[in-house]
Design a protein around this motif. Structure first.
Motif, PDB file in Angstrom:
ATOM      1  N   ARG A 258     -64.557  -0.513  50.913  1.00  0.00           N
ATOM      2  CA  ARG A 258     -65.799   0.241  51.148  1.00  0.00           C
ATOM      3  C   ARG A 258     -65.726   1.604  50.458  1.00  0.00           C
ATOM      4  O   ARG A 258     -66.411   2.542  50.854  1.00  0.00           O
ATOM      5  N   ALA A 259     -64.914   1.694  49.434  1.00  0.00           N
ATOM      6  CA  ALA A 259     -64.665   2.973  48.770  1.00  0.00           C
ATOM      7  C   ALA A 259     -65.955   3.641  48.312  1.00  0.00           C
ATOM      8  O   ALA A 259     -66.891   3.003  47.846  1.00  0.00           O
ATOM      9  N   VAL A 260     -65.989   4.961  48.440  1.00  0.00           N
ATOM     10  CA  VAL A 260     -67.141   5.781  48.064  1.00  0.00           C
ATOM     11  C   VAL A 260     -66.704   6.798  47.014  1.00  0.00           C
ATOM     12  O   VAL A 260     -65.580   7.308  47.047  1.00  0.00           O
ATOM     13  N   CYS A 261     -67.583   7.088  46.070  1.00  0.00           N
ATOM     14  CA  CYS A 261     -67.351   8.142  45.090  1.00  0.00           C
ATOM     15  C   CYS A 261     -68.583   9.040  45.074  1.00  0.00           C
ATOM     16  O   CYS A 261     -69.707   8.552  45.187  1.00  0.00           O
ATOM     17  N   GLY A 262     -68.369  10.343  44.942  1.00  0.00           N
ATOM     18  CA  GLY A 262     -69.523  11.227  44.938  1.00  0.00           C
ATOM     19  C   GLY A 262     -69.190  12.631  44.485  1.00  0.00           C
ATOM     20  O   GLY A 262     -68.042  12.954  44.150  1.00  0.00           O
ATOM     21  N   ILE A 263     -70.223  13.472  44.479  1.00  0.00           N
ATOM     22  CA  ILE A 263     -70.110  14.860  44.030  1.00  0.00           C
ATOM     23  C   ILE A 263     -70.338  15.780  45.210  1.00  0.00           C
ATOM     24  O   ILE A 263     -71.337  15.652  45.932  1.00  0.00           O
TER      25      ILE A 263
END
Length: 304
Positions: A258-263
């Motif tokens: 469920r990995a998330v990537c963001g700023i």
């Protein structure tokens, strides 16, 4: 000796153009022009030889990957002092087609030599070179030099020192030694959502990229994605999707991430990596070349 591993590369449109020339006597040029070479039409035969050369490249060059060529053509031009050959090759794949383009030119020129060797003892094959290439890593890939990075391992067992943190160390090694980034912060935290949120906020705008490892599964204590979503302002959905898509090449279990990537903040990227060393290695090598560009976009310095 071994072939390069291209399994982690993106499939993109790859193109290459090459050229070369064979210098001939005036008498040989006249014979070709008047179709007096006994073996047949030199121009047409050399075009065919060039196409076969492109297709057969992996069979004569041991380190070239077999690829599916989507398009190839060879131009053979009779000039005042010889024959000029130009090739173009295109495919959708994970490796380039430079060698196919160069082999096409070489094969076409060698065919001219073969067909004319009985009449011209002073032929010279020369100027074979790659004219252009497109679609490879040079079009988009950058290292992490000049960027400050943080690595946070999220694991109850590692925090209690019941297990060794291997994934975090793998991440640090790849960031520093393969992509030339600087890891200025490394820490192991328990799978506690509030502590994770607090640490991510502390590091936002103090480092360029925060890499987390672990806590992305379905367990009750897997809180990394939820904590990350509380901190980021924009989600980098493409990175998340690519990590899962590439991951299933190695194990279908990647779909459980469920990995998330963001700023977050002004420009800090937060990247959730898996808790396994192999998962960290595979995903980091894939997305790292795009992160510097992502930071520039977040800062408004470069349009996509």
């Amino acid at each position: 000796m071994k072939m390069a591993d291209v399994s982690m590369k993106f499939e993109t449109i790859r193109e290459a153009q090459a050229e070369g020339k064979i210098y001939l006597s005036k008498e040989t040029i006249e014979m070709i022009k008047n179709k007096q070479i006994p073996k047949g039409d030199v121009i047409t035969a050399s075009q065919m030889a060039g196409l076969l050369g492109a297709k057969k490249t992996p069979e004569v060059l041991p380190f070239c990957h077999p690829i599916l060529i989507d398009q190839a053509f060879v131009e053979v031009q009779l000039q005042e002092d010889g024959i000029y050959v130009k090739s173009f090759v295109r495919c959708i794949g994970r490796t380039g087609v430079e060698m196919e383009a160069l082999t096409a030119v070489s094969a076409a020129l060698l065919n001219v030599y073969d067909m004319c060797k009985a009449f011209d003892k002073n032929m010279v094959i020369s100027d074979i070179k790659l004219v252009s290439k497109k679609g490879g890593k040079s079009d988009y890939e950058e290292d992490l030099s000049g960027l400050k990075c943080a690595v946070i391992t999220l694991s109850d067992s590692c925090y209690r020192k019941e297990a060794e943190d291997k994934s975090g160390k793998v991440a640090i090694d790849i960031i520093e030694n393969e992509f030339k980034g600087e890891v200025v912060h490394y820490e192991i935290l328990p799978d506690d959502k509030e502590k994770i949120v607090e640490k991510l906020k502390q590091l936002t705008d103090k480092v360029d990229i925060i890499f987390t490892t672990g806590g992305t599964g379905f367990g009750k204590r897997d809180n990394t994605p939820e904590a990350t979503k509380e901190v980021i302002e924009k989600e980098m959905i493409g990175f998340e999707e690519a990590m899962r898509i590439i991951g299933i090449r190695f194990t279908p279990k990647s779909l459980l991430s469920r990995a998330v990537c963001g700023i977050a903040g002004d420009h800090t990227l937060i990247i959730n990596l898996p808790g396994s060393s192999s998962g960290v290695r595979d995903n980091l090598k894939m997305i790292a070349p795009l992160l510097k560009h992502a930071i520039r976009m977040a800062k408004g310095e470069k349009k996509h």
